[in-house]
Design a protein around this motif. Structure first.
Motif, PDB file in Angstrom:
ATOM      1  N   GLU A 138       0.821  -1.207   0.000  1.00 39.69           N
ATOM      2  CA  GLU A 138       0.000   0.000   0.000  1.00 39.69           C
ATOM      3  C   GLU A 138       0.857   1.261   0.000  1.00 39.69           C
ATOM      4  N   GLY A 139       1.955   1.229   0.747  1.00 39.09           N
ATOM      5  CA  GLY A 139       2.847   2.378   0.791  1.00 39.09           C
ATOM      6  C   GLY A 139       3.518   2.635  -0.548  1.00 39.09           C
ATOM      7  N   ARG A 140       3.926   1.547  -1.210  1.00 42.46           N
ATOM      8  CA  ARG A 140       4.553   1.701  -2.529  1.00 42.46           C
ATOM      9  C   ARG A 140       3.566   2.295  -3.534  1.00 42.46           C
ATOM     10  N   MET A 141       2.355   1.780  -3.510  1.00 44.23           N
ATOM     11  CA  MET A 141       1.362   2.273  -4.456  1.00 44.23           C
ATOM     12  C   MET A 141       1.012   3.730  -4.188  1.00 44.23           C
ATOM     13  N   ALA A 142       0.893   4.100  -2.913  1.00 47.66           N
ATOM     14  CA  ALA A 142       0.580   5.492  -2.575  1.00 47.66           C
ATOM     15  C   ALA A 142       1.682   6.431  -3.050  1.00 47.66           C
ATOM     16  N   LEU A 143       2.928   6.019  -2.869  1.00 46.59           N
ATOM     17  CA  LEU A 143       4.058   6.834  -3.311  1.00 46.59           C
ATOM     18  C   LEU A 143       4.059   6.982  -4.820  1.00 46.59           C
ATOM     19  N   LEU A 144       3.822   5.874  -5.529  1.00 49.13           N
ATOM     20  CA  LEU A 144       3.807   5.931  -6.988  1.00 49.13           C
ATOM     21  C   LEU A 144       2.641   6.768  -7.494  1.00 49.13           C
ATOM     22  N   ARG A 146       1.347   9.326  -6.107  1.00 52.69           N
ATOM     23  CA  ARG A 146       1.666  10.757  -5.915  1.00 52.69           C
ATOM     24  C   ARG A 146       2.586  11.271  -7.010  1.00 52.69           C
ATOM     25  N   GLU A 147       3.573  10.454  -7.397  1.00 53.92           N
ATOM     26  CA  GLU A 147       4.607  10.953  -8.306  1.00 53.92           C
ATOM     27  C   GLU A 147       4.373  10.580  -9.769  1.00 53.92           C
ATOM     28  N   ASP A 148       3.661   9.482  -9.999  1.00 53.31           N
ATOM     29  CA  ASP A 148       3.410   9.065 -11.380  1.00 53.31           C
ATOM     30  C   ASP A 148       2.077   8.317 -11.427  1.00 53.31           C
ATOM     31  N   PRO A 149       0.966   9.043 -11.312  1.00 58.06           N
ATOM     32  CA  PRO A 149      -0.348   8.394 -11.238  1.00 58.06           C
ATOM     33  C   PRO A 149      -0.690   7.556 -12.465  1.00 58.06           C
ATOM     34  N   VAL A 163       8.083  -0.216  -9.457  1.00 59.30           N
ATOM     35  CA  VAL A 163       7.903   1.049  -8.741  1.00 59.30           C
ATOM     36  C   VAL A 163       9.230   1.792  -8.661  1.00 59.30           C
ATOM     37  N   ILE A 164      10.289   1.082  -8.326  1.00 60.47           N
ATOM     38  CA  ILE A 164      11.622   1.700  -8.258  1.00 60.47           C
ATOM     39  C   ILE A 164      11.990   2.302  -9.607  1.00 60.47           C
ATOM     40  N   ARG A 165      11.754   1.551 -10.663  1.00 61.63           N
ATOM     41  CA  ARG A 165      12.086   2.045 -12.001  1.00 61.63           C
ATOM     42  C   ARG A 165      11.302   3.316 -12.324  1.00 61.63           C
ATOM     43  N   ALA A 166       9.997   3.294 -12.095  1.00 62.94           N
ATOM     44  CA  ALA A 166       9.168   4.455 -12.432  1.00 62.94           C
ATOM     45  C   ALA A 166       9.571   5.680 -11.629  1.00 62.94           C
ATOM     46  N   LEU A 167       9.812   5.505 -10.328  1.00 64.80           N
ATOM     47  CA  LEU A 167      10.181   6.645  -9.486  1.00 64.80           C
ATOM     48  C   LEU A 167      11.561   7.184  -9.836  1.00 64.80           C
ATOM     49  N   ALA A 168      12.494   6.286 -10.129  1.00 64.44           N
ATOM     50  CA  ALA A 168      13.842   6.729 -10.486  1.00 64.44           C
ATOM     51  C   ALA A 168      13.826   7.535 -11.776  1.00 64.44           C
ATOM     52  N   ARG A 171      12.297  11.031 -10.989  1.00 66.25           N
ATOM     53  CA  ARG A 171      13.160  11.907 -10.202  1.00 66.25           C
ATOM     54  C   ARG A 171      14.423  12.328 -10.957  1.00 66.25           C
ATOM     55  N   ALA A 172      14.904  11.458 -11.819  1.00 67.97           N
ATOM     56  CA  ALA A 172      16.133  11.783 -12.555  1.00 67.97           C
ATOM     57  C   ALA A 172      15.878  12.675 -13.761  1.00 67.97           C
TER      58      ALA A 172
END
Length: 300
Positions: A138-144, A146-149, A163-168, A171-172
């Motif tokens: 749930e935390g991973r999905m909430a974070l994603l 917020r940053e990449d709906p 999730v790591i790939r999408a967030l990286a 942010r980069a």
């Protein structure tokens, strides 16, 4: 009129299904060029562990992109596609090119196009990895969200690596994965004559081959390869460090696993990996012709 269209053969299938042997036989028939389409066989140090073609087989036909990347590096699909494009541009257009491997995303990139996401700095990826590792689903999905709906909606399930790939990426680059996917490059083989095959062995036959193969690996160089890998003192998060067999043999070397448990756990992991590959092949390559044991056509 002479047919000048370039020819490619795509041989896909789960691990231990006999892809490399089939590719070698095809290459020897017409002096074809074999190109690796397996994400783990890219890395050096681990010939036996990743079931790369033997030195003897590589002498029988030209092989490219096998063991060509240091184990201490991360090699993306985009980098693989760039390397393939360079190989194709330097290859005689009359020569058949045979792509062989078990990484479905590589075949997608060849035949369906690819979103050219820039290389992401390792520091960014590691920072995101540390953040995500502390979160539950749930935390991973909430974070994603917020940053990449848009990516969150597409994934549905917050798989940690995705999730790591999408967030990286976000942010980069300041752009989302969806932004890059909207500007997808055309398929590299779009104008080629492409022959597609999937090796689809009966389930129990594949399981037996996997079991026998890893036991043989353990006796024929896999342990020494893992020792050489560990001697490099690499980041444990690197792809090569996660290759099936590396954690298990590392455990045996450290004395935390018995030999039997190391073999059992690695064999089980390989069975699970083959199952995931089979799911991809059914869902993404369902219309590719199927071949059985020794490359024989399946009935029907």
């Amino acid at each position: 009129m002479v047919n000048t269209q370039r020819r490619a053969v795509l041989i896909a299938g789960p691990t231990a299904s006999g892809k490399s042997a089939l590719a070698l036989a095809r290459a020897q028939e017409g002096q074809g060029l074999i190109v690796n389409a397996d994400a783990m066989q890219i890395y050096d140090t681990l010939r036996v562990v990743t079931a790369r073609p033997s030195v003897e087989d590589e002498l029988l036909a030209e092989h490219r992109l096998y063991g060509s990347v240091p184990a201490g590096h991360r090699f993306s699909t985009g980098q693989w596609l760039t390397a393939v494009a360079e190989i194709l541009s330097a290859t005689d257009p009359a020569r058949e090119v045979i792509f062989v491997g078990g990484t479905g995303l590589y075949f997608d990139a060849l035949t369906k196009g690819f979103a050219d996401v820039p290389a992401i700095p390792e520091a960014v990826t590691l920072a995101v990895q540390d953040e995500v590792s502390a979160l539950d689903h749930e935390g991973r999905m909430a974070l994603l969200q917020r940053e990449d709906p848009e990516t969150a909606a597409r994934l549905g399930v917050a798989d940690p690596q995705r999730v790591i790939r999408a967030l990286a990426v976000k942010r980069a680059t300041g752009k989302t994965l969806s932004d890059f996917q909207g500007a997808e490059q055309p398929a590299l083989l779009a104008d080629w004559a492409v022959e597609r095959v999937v090796l689809a062995l009966e389930r129990q036959i594949l399981r037996d081959r996997i079991t026998r193969r890893f036991a043989a690996m353990f006796e024929n160089g896999a342990v020494e390869e893992v020792e050489a890998l560990l001697a490099q003192k690499l980041d444990p998060s690197l792809p090569a460090m996660k290759a099936i067999g590396v954690p298990e043999i590392s455990g045996w070397l450290a004395g935390t696993l018995s030999r039997e448990d190391a073999i059992r756990l690695a064999t089980t992991a390989t069975h699970q990996y083959a199952k995931r590959q089979g799911t991809w092949l059914r869902n993404r390559m369902g219309d590719w012709p199927r071949l059985g044991l020794e490359g024989q056509p399946l009935p029907g």
